[in-house]
Scaffold this motif. Structure first.
Motif, PDB file in Angstrom:
ATOM      1  N   PHE A  26      33.473  63.730  57.244  1.00 28.11           N
ATOM      2  CA  PHE A  26      32.026  63.570  57.092  1.00 28.11           C
ATOM      3  C   PHE A  26      31.664  62.739  55.861  1.00 28.11           C
ATOM      4  O   PHE A  26      30.628  62.068  55.857  1.00 28.11           O
ATOM      5  CB  PHE A  26      31.343  64.932  57.028  1.00 28.11           C
ATOM      6  N   VAL A  27      32.468  62.805  54.801  1.00 25.46           N
ATOM      7  CA  VAL A  27      32.155  62.029  53.599  1.00 25.46           C
ATOM      8  C   VAL A  27      32.799  60.649  53.624  1.00 25.46           C
ATOM      9  O   VAL A  27      32.489  59.813  52.776  1.00 25.46           O
ATOM     10  CB  VAL A  27      32.592  62.769  52.324  1.00 25.46           C
ATOM     11  N   ALA A  28      33.688  60.406  54.604  1.00 28.91           N
ATOM     12  CA  ALA A  28      34.379  59.113  54.656  1.00 28.91           C
ATOM     13  C   ALA A  28      33.430  57.919  54.792  1.00 28.91           C
ATOM     14  O   ALA A  28      33.660  56.885  54.155  1.00 28.91           O
ATOM     15  CB  ALA A  28      35.398  59.114  55.789  1.00 28.91           C
ATOM     16  N   PRO A  29      32.358  57.985  55.611  1.00 25.28           N
ATOM     17  CA  PRO A  29      31.473  56.806  55.715  1.00 25.28           C
ATOM     18  C   PRO A  29      30.902  56.359  54.384  1.00 25.28           C
ATOM     19  O   PRO A  29      30.781  55.158  54.130  1.00 25.28           O
ATOM     20  CB  PRO A  29      30.372  57.285  56.673  1.00 25.28           C
ATOM     21  N   PHE A  30      30.546  57.316  53.516  1.00 25.36           N
ATOM     22  CA  PHE A  30      30.006  56.923  52.215  1.00 25.36           C
ATOM     23  C   PHE A  30      31.036  56.136  51.420  1.00 25.36           C
ATOM     24  O   PHE A  30      30.731  55.081  50.847  1.00 25.36           O
ATOM     25  CB  PHE A  30      29.570  58.152  51.426  1.00 25.36           C
ATOM     26  N   PHE A  31      32.270  56.638  51.387  1.00 31.45           N
ATOM     27  CA  PHE A  31      33.287  55.970  50.586  1.00 31.45           C
ATOM     28  C   PHE A  31      33.688  54.622  51.183  1.00 31.45           C
ATOM     29  O   PHE A  31      34.023  53.687  50.457  1.00 31.45           O
ATOM     30  CB  PHE A  31      34.514  56.880  50.434  1.00 31.45           C
ATOM     31  N   LEU A  32      33.645  54.515  52.506  1.00 32.83           N
ATOM     32  CA  LEU A  32      33.911  53.221  53.123  1.00 32.83           C
ATOM     33  C   LEU A  32      32.830  52.209  52.755  1.00 32.83           C
ATOM     34  O   LEU A  32      33.127  51.057  52.381  1.00 32.83           O
ATOM     35  CB  LEU A  32      33.994  53.377  54.647  1.00 32.83           C
ATOM     36  N   LEU A  33      31.569  52.625  52.849  1.00 28.86           N
ATOM     37  CA  LEU A  33      30.475  51.736  52.472  1.00 28.86           C
ATOM     38  C   LEU A  33      30.524  51.400  50.984  1.00 28.86           C
ATOM     39  O   LEU A  33      30.261  50.260  50.578  1.00 28.86           O
ATOM     40  CB  LEU A  33      29.133  52.373  52.830  1.00 28.86           C
ATOM     41  N   PHE A  34      30.870  52.389  50.168  1.00 26.21           N
ATOM     42  CA  PHE A  34      30.967  52.154  48.731  1.00 26.21           C
ATOM     43  C   PHE A  34      32.090  51.168  48.418  1.00 26.21           C
ATOM     44  O   PHE A  34      31.948  50.306  47.539  1.00 26.21           O
ATOM     45  CB  PHE A  34      31.214  53.470  48.001  1.00 26.21           C
ATOM     46  N   PHE A  40      34.343  46.285  46.117  1.00 17.20           N
ATOM     47  CA  PHE A  40      34.736  44.897  46.362  1.00 17.20           C
ATOM     48  C   PHE A  40      33.883  43.904  45.563  1.00 17.20           C
ATOM     49  O   PHE A  40      34.441  43.008  44.910  1.00 17.20           O
ATOM     50  CB  PHE A  40      34.667  44.563  47.852  1.00 17.20           C
ATOM     51  N   PRO A  41      32.524  44.009  45.569  1.00 19.84           N
ATOM     52  CA  PRO A  41      31.751  43.088  44.725  1.00 19.84           C
ATOM     53  C   PRO A  41      32.096  43.206  43.244  1.00 19.84           C
ATOM     54  O   PRO A  41      32.130  42.200  42.531  1.00 19.84           O
ATOM     55  CB  PRO A  41      30.299  43.496  44.993  1.00 19.84           C
ATOM     56  N   LEU A  42      32.371  44.436  42.785  1.00 23.01           N
ATOM     57  CA  LEU A  42      32.737  44.614  41.378  1.00 23.01           C
ATOM     58  C   LEU A  42      34.058  43.932  41.073  1.00 23.01           C
ATOM     59  O   LEU A  42      34.192  43.214  40.061  1.00 23.01           O
ATOM     60  CB  LEU A  42      32.810  46.106  41.054  1.00 23.01           C
ATOM     61  N   GLY A  43      35.045  44.120  41.936  1.00 23.82           N
ATOM     62  CA  GLY A  43      36.331  43.467  41.723  1.00 23.82           C
ATOM     63  C   GLY A  43      36.238  41.954  41.820  1.00 23.82           C
ATOM     64  O   GLY A  43      36.867  41.225  41.044  1.00 23.82           O
ATOM     65  N   TYR A  44      35.444  41.460  42.769  1.00 24.63           N
ATOM     66  CA  TYR A  44      35.291  40.013  42.919  1.00 24.63           C
ATOM     67  C   TYR A  44      34.568  39.411  41.716  1.00 24.63           C
ATOM     68  O   TYR A  44      34.915  38.314  41.254  1.00 24.63           O
ATOM     69  CB  TYR A  44      34.516  39.719  44.198  1.00 24.63           C
ATOM     70  N   THR A  45      33.582  40.131  41.192  1.00 26.22           N
ATOM     71  CA  THR A  45      32.885  39.670  39.994  1.00 26.22           C
ATOM     72  C   THR A  45      33.844  39.585  38.810  1.00 26.22           C
ATOM     73  O   THR A  45      33.803  38.632  38.024  1.00 26.22           O
ATOM     74  CB  THR A  45      31.718  40.614  39.664  1.00 26.22           C
ATOM     75  N   ALA A  46      34.721  40.586  38.684  1.00 27.17           N
ATOM     76  CA  ALA A  46      35.707  40.560  37.603  1.00 27.17           C
ATOM     77  C   ALA A  46      36.648  39.373  37.762  1.00 27.17           C
ATOM     78  O   ALA A  46      37.026  38.739  36.768  1.00 27.17           O
ATOM     79  CB  ALA A  46      36.496  41.870  37.587  1.00 27.17           C
ATOM     80  N   TRP A  47      37.013  39.054  38.990  1.00 22.76           N
ATOM     81  CA  TRP A  47      37.901  37.907  39.229  1.00 22.76           C
ATOM     82  C   TRP A  47      37.201  36.595  38.887  1.00 22.76           C
ATOM     83  O   TRP A  47      37.794  35.719  38.244  1.00 22.76           O
ATOM     84  CB  TRP A  47      38.343  37.921  40.693  1.00 22.76           C
ATOM     85  N   VAL A  48      35.937  36.457  39.290  1.00 22.98           N
ATOM     86  CA  VAL A  48      35.198  35.220  38.994  1.00 22.98           C
ATOM     87  C   VAL A  48      34.978  35.072  37.494  1.00 22.98           C
ATOM     88  O   VAL A  48      34.976  33.955  36.967  1.00 22.98           O
ATOM     89  CB  VAL A  48      33.849  35.223  39.745  1.00 22.98           C
ATOM     90  N   SER A  49      34.829  36.195  36.770  1.00 25.35           N
ATOM     91  CA  SER A  49      34.582  36.124  35.330  1.00 25.35           C
ATOM     92  C   SER A  49      35.770  35.556  34.559  1.00 25.35           C
ATOM     93  O   SER A  49      35.613  35.155  33.405  1.00 25.35           O
ATOM     94  CB  SER A  49      34.245  37.516  34.787  1.00 25.35           C
ATOM     95  N   LEU A  50      36.931  35.488  35.191  1.00 25.77           N
ATOM     96  CA  LEU A  50      38.125  34.944  34.547  1.00 25.77           C
ATOM     97  C   LEU A  50      38.357  33.487  34.902  1.00 25.77           C
ATOM     98  O   LEU A  50      39.411  32.923  34.567  1.00 25.77           O
ATOM     99  CB  LEU A  50      39.358  35.767  34.939  1.00 25.77           C
ATOM    100  N   ARG A  51      37.358  32.864  35.527  1.00 26.50           N
ATOM    101  CA  ARG A  51      37.526  31.492  35.995  1.00 26.50           C
ATOM    102  C   ARG A  51      36.351  30.628  35.522  1.00 26.50           C
ATOM    103  O   ARG A  51      35.288  31.132  35.184  1.00 26.50           O
ATOM    104  CB  ARG A  51      37.634  31.459  37.521  1.00 26.50           C
TER     105      ARG A  51
END
Length: 308
Positions: A26-34, A40-51
């Motif tokens: 029942f809680v899996a949908p929240f964590f999938l959406l999160f 993913f946006p947080l990790g991608y932002t961290a990757w772009v910040s190094l370039r």
């Protein structure tokens, strides 16, 4: 020997799986959406910040160069000071007045439902409409605020020109918009307090103010902590109110006197198209918000321990 019952064992396994596994299902949908829209946006932002990434594309890996630039950028530190200043001016009065309003709304008043619905009006009002109205109220020449101050001999104030005056104007907008929301949260927490406590306190001779500070405030501490944390997160990401207060000026005035770090991040990313540096600023906002939230948690824990 008792004959084995495979169907019974199978049903037992399914029963254990249902009891132990269904909560995760029942809680899996929240964590999938999160994970998709948060991690993913947080990790991608961290990757772009190094370039070194600008309008022409990715120019390659630069390591921590964007963060080194950030530490030596006076405009970033100016935006951080502005953000913290407006955060203090908006959060402290907002929560204090919301607590007082909640206490008054909990008392028997004529037309009480009308007052309770009235505190919701700022929440459902468009932010753009709020900014237009408050822009007129804080106008230099024809604003109502300057008109009222003129009645007591105060000269007209150019609210957008000064650092402190612009902070006060923006903080007033934030206070008006979110005070009622916090008051309703406090009101719900207050109404969950058993009435017997107040009756016992009245028998012991405690007055209304004493009951409020000795019974109400300690027992709604979880609501106080929640609203303080949410106000901290919102304050560190303040963007819309100062942007509209400056009529869309992303620099926050001619001297950047009310530019927040969220506005500065937007300016670097979508005006100067320096996506690498803008991503570094976004990560800095995330870290600053975590630090501020952690400080809130530490203070709340110490406060809780000191009041037991």
């Amino acid at each position: 020997m008792r004959p084995s019952n495979p169907e019974g064992r199978k049903a037992s396994r399914w029963s254990r799986l249902d009891v132990n596994g269904s909560p995760y299902f029942f809680v899996a949908p929240f964590f999938l959406l999160f994970a998709v829209f948060g991690l993913f946006p947080l990790g991608y932002t961290a990757w772009v910040s190094l370039r070194d990434w600008d309008l022409t594309g990715d120019e390659g890996f630069v390591g921590t160069a964007n963060y080194s630039r950030l530490l030596g950028d006076p405009d970033f530190w100016n935006a951080l000071v502005n953000t913290l200043g407006m955060f203090v001016l908006a959060t402290v009065p907002q929560l204090a007045l919301a607590l007082i309003i909640a206490g008054l709304l909990n008392r028997p008043l004529r037309g009480l439902m009308l007052f309770r619905l009235g505190v919701l009006a700022p929440i459902v009002t468009s932010v753009a409409a709020v900014a237009i109205v408050f822009g007129q109220l804080f106008g230099r020449d024809t604003g109502l605020v300057n008109g009222l101050l003129g009645l007591v001999g105060v000269t007209p104030i150019d609210w957008q020109a000064g650092v402190g005056s612009s902070w006060i104007a923006v903080a007033t907008m934030v206070n008006w918009r979110w005070m009622g929301y916090n008051a309703l949260i406090y009101l719900a927490a207050i109404q969950a307090i058993p009435k017997d406590l107040y009756e016992a306190a009245s028998i012991d001779g405690a007055g209304q103010i004493s009951q409020f500070w000795r019974i109400t405030v300690p027992l709604i501490r979880p609501a106080l902590i929640f609203t303080a944390l949410m106000a901290t997160i919102g304050g560190m990401q303040l963007f819309t109110e100062p942007l509209l207060f400056g009529q869309g000026d992303i620099s926050g005035g001619s001297l950047r006197q009310f530019q927040t770090i969220a506005m500065y991040m937007f300016e670097q990313s979508f005006t100067n198209f320096d996506y690498g540096y803008g991503s570094a600023i976004a990560l800095a906002i995330f870290v600053i918000t975590l630090i501020a939230g952690g400080l809130n948690a530490v203070i709340a824990r110490r406060f809780k321990g000191g009041t037991q």
